[in-house]
Design a protein around this motif. Sequence first.
Motif, PDB file in Angstrom:
ATOM      1  N   PHE A  70      19.660 -22.117  68.622  1.00  8.98           N
ATOM      2  CA  PHE A  70      19.876 -21.027  69.551  1.00  8.98           C
ATOM      3  C   PHE A  70      20.523 -21.777  70.982  1.00  8.98           C
ATOM      4  O   PHE A  70      21.179 -20.892  71.857  1.00  8.98           O
ATOM      5  CB  PHE A  70      18.813 -20.119  70.004  1.00  8.98           C
ATOM      6  CG  PHE A  70      18.654 -19.183  68.807  1.00  8.98           C
ATOM      7  CD1 PHE A  70      19.296 -18.057  68.908  1.00  8.98           C
ATOM      8  CD2 PHE A  70      17.740 -19.451  67.820  1.00  8.98           C
ATOM      9  CE1 PHE A  70      19.099 -16.992  67.894  1.00  8.98           C
ATOM     10  CE2 PHE A  70      17.661 -18.352  66.815  1.00  8.98           C
ATOM     11  CZ  PHE A  70      18.163 -17.270  66.709  1.00  8.98           C
ATOM     12  N   ALA A  71      20.233 -22.884  71.150  1.00  4.34           N
ATOM     13  CA  ALA A  71      20.457 -23.439  72.703  1.00  4.34           C
ATOM     14  C   ALA A  71      22.076 -23.516  72.772  1.00  4.34           C
ATOM     15  O   ALA A  71      22.599 -22.819  73.774  1.00  4.34           O
ATOM     16  CB  ALA A  71      19.905 -24.740  72.720  1.00  4.34           C
TER      17      ALA A  71
ATOM     18  N   PHE B  20      27.411 -21.108  74.810  1.00  2.67           N
ATOM     19  CA  PHE B  20      28.783 -20.687  74.685  1.00  2.67           C
ATOM     20  C   PHE B  20      28.872 -18.985  74.662  1.00  2.67           C
ATOM     21  O   PHE B  20      30.019 -18.714  75.839  1.00  2.67           O
ATOM     22  CB  PHE B  20      29.017 -20.774  73.128  1.00  2.67           C
ATOM     23  CG  PHE B  20      29.357 -22.088  72.878  1.00  2.67           C
ATOM     24  CD1 PHE B  20      30.549 -22.823  73.512  1.00  2.67           C
ATOM     25  CD2 PHE B  20      28.844 -23.023  71.776  1.00  2.67           C
ATOM     26  CE1 PHE B  20      30.952 -23.962  73.108  1.00  2.67           C
ATOM     27  CE2 PHE B  20      29.361 -23.947  71.536  1.00  2.67           C
ATOM     28  CZ  PHE B  20      30.340 -24.875  72.010  1.00  2.67           C
ATOM     29  N   LEU B  21      28.046 -18.319  74.684  1.00  2.00           N
ATOM     30  CA  LEU B  21      27.746 -16.810  74.998  1.00  2.00           C
ATOM     31  C   LEU B  21      28.119 -16.727  76.598  1.00  2.00           C
ATOM     32  O   LEU B  21      28.798 -15.882  77.247  1.00  2.00           O
ATOM     33  CB  LEU B  21      26.592 -16.059  74.263  1.00  2.00           C
ATOM     34  CG  LEU B  21      26.654 -15.999  72.905  1.00  2.00           C
ATOM     35  CD1 LEU B  21      25.392 -15.176  72.506  1.00  2.00           C
ATOM     36  CD2 LEU B  21      27.898 -14.800  72.392  1.00  2.00           C
TER      37      LEU B  21
ATOM     38  N   VAL C 103      32.848 -12.865  72.660  1.00  2.00           N
ATOM     39  CA  VAL C 103      32.687 -14.003  71.599  1.00  2.00           C
ATOM     40  C   VAL C 103      31.563 -13.421  70.853  1.00  2.00           C
ATOM     41  O   VAL C 103      30.288 -12.971  71.574  1.00  2.00           O
ATOM     42  CB  VAL C 103      32.719 -15.335  72.107  1.00  2.00           C
ATOM     43  CG1 VAL C 103      31.655 -15.402  72.835  1.00  2.00           C
ATOM     44  CG2 VAL C 103      32.757 -16.202  70.804  1.00  2.00           C
ATOM     45  N   LYS C 104      31.413 -13.467  69.692  1.00  2.00           N
ATOM     46  CA  LYS C 104      30.585 -13.221  68.962  1.00  2.00           C
ATOM     47  C   LYS C 104      29.603 -14.304  68.347  1.00  2.00           C
ATOM     48  O   LYS C 104      29.944 -15.394  68.160  1.00  2.00           O
ATOM     49  CB  LYS C 104      31.073 -12.208  67.417  1.00  2.00           C
ATOM     50  CG  LYS C 104      31.532 -11.170  67.806  1.00  2.00           C
ATOM     51  CD  LYS C 104      32.170 -10.568  66.649  1.00  2.00           C
ATOM     52  CE  LYS C 104      32.883  -9.200  66.799  1.00  2.00           C
ATOM     53  NZ  LYS C 104      33.638  -8.569  65.583  1.00  2.00           N
ATOM     54  N   PRO C 105      28.437 -14.240  68.149  1.00  2.00           N
ATOM     55  CA  PRO C 105      27.362 -15.342  67.830  1.00  2.00           C
ATOM     56  C   PRO C 105      27.915 -15.697  66.634  1.00  2.00           C
ATOM     57  O   PRO C 105      28.013 -17.094  66.276  1.00  2.00           O
ATOM     58  CB  PRO C 105      26.237 -14.621  67.538  1.00  2.00           C
ATOM     59  CG  PRO C 105      26.029 -13.591  68.545  1.00  2.00           C
ATOM     60  CD  PRO C 105      27.551 -12.998  68.570  1.00  2.00           C
TER      61      PRO C 105
ATOM     62  N   ARG D 167      30.331 -20.388  63.472  1.00  2.00           N
ATOM     63  CA  ARG D 167      31.183 -20.787  62.312  1.00  2.00           C
ATOM     64  C   ARG D 167      31.607 -22.305  62.609  1.00  2.00           C
ATOM     65  O   ARG D 167      31.928 -23.083  61.640  1.00  2.00           O
ATOM     66  CB  ARG D 167      32.570 -19.953  62.391  1.00  2.00           C
ATOM     67  CG  ARG D 167      33.562 -20.341  61.790  1.00  2.00           C
ATOM     68  CD  ARG D 167      34.703 -19.378  61.879  1.00  2.00           C
ATOM     69  NE  ARG D 167      36.144 -19.902  61.246  1.00  2.00           N
ATOM     70  CZ  ARG D 167      37.203 -19.234  61.350  1.00  2.00           C
ATOM     71  NH1 ARG D 167      37.205 -18.456  61.958  1.00  2.00           N
ATOM     72  NH2 ARG D 167      38.427 -19.716  60.683  1.00  2.00           N
ATOM     73  N   PHE D 168      31.627 -22.887  63.929  1.00  2.00           N
ATOM     74  CA  PHE D 168      32.222 -24.234  64.177  1.00  2.00           C
ATOM     75  C   PHE D 168      30.911 -25.211  64.484  1.00  2.00           C
ATOM     76  O   PHE D 168      30.936 -26.222  65.240  1.00  2.00           O
ATOM     77  CB  PHE D 168      32.942 -24.203  65.436  1.00  2.00           C
ATOM     78  CG  PHE D 168      34.332 -23.453  64.837  1.00  2.00           C
ATOM     79  CD1 PHE D 168      35.046 -23.716  63.948  1.00  2.00           C
ATOM     80  CD2 PHE D 168      34.747 -22.103  65.468  1.00  2.00           C
ATOM     81  CE1 PHE D 168      36.330 -23.255  63.663  1.00  2.00           C
ATOM     82  CE2 PHE D 168      35.637 -21.326  65.176  1.00  2.00           C
ATOM     83  CZ  PHE D 168      36.335 -21.886  64.169  1.00  2.00           C
TER      84      PHE D 168
END
Length: 221
Positions: free
Chosen positions: A21-22, A27-28, A38-40, A45-46
């Motif tokens: 989760f960090a 990024f969020l 942006v979606k989790p 994905r990357f």
Amino acid sequence: MPQIKGVIFDWAGTTVDYGSFAPVQAFLDTFGEVGIEVKPEEIRRFMGMRKKEQLAALCRLPGIAAQWEERIETEPGAENLDWLYELFESHLFKSLSGYTEPIGGVVELVERLRNRGLKIGSTTGYTRRMMEVVMPGAAIRGYAPDLVVTPDEVPGGRPRPWMIWQNAMTLDLYPLSGVVKVGDTVADIQEGVNAGTWVIGILEGGNELGLTEAETAKLAG
């Protein structure tokens, strides 16, 4: 089957930070600060890549690129990526020390492996500076691999095999067919395949599932 001489673990989502989760939250927060949604699942994905490369991959997604051009009025080029990455680092370092708890069973597993004479290496998508926050927090709770190699110390991060090969050289793990790579992302799996090791993918506690321990327990219940 060759004799296994060493195991190379990933960090977030594999040995620490249940659910990885960090980086997701950082990024969020980063994109949220510049007004981009942006979606989790897009972030995950990357996951596993070097964080600046992950940021670049996210900016290339059509939905994010379109929002960027609308709000920033330019394409997300290299000069924009630099300051956006600095913003990401600032968010990550605010919270990273709170995500260093070893995942349940990791400390005991590593002890059993060492008792059998295996060496314990590690690779990560975090830079050395980031790992200087993570490593002490994990060590004080009982997890400290024999070696940590970060993507800024080799020519490139995952899916390239360089971090695994650096582990192998430093820990004298040869042949690579006697090494197991363990990770929770697609990039981890690709890294191991490209390096020529055995590969074990982690689901529970990892990025692909992306759940907290409580959420995982509900699935099992």
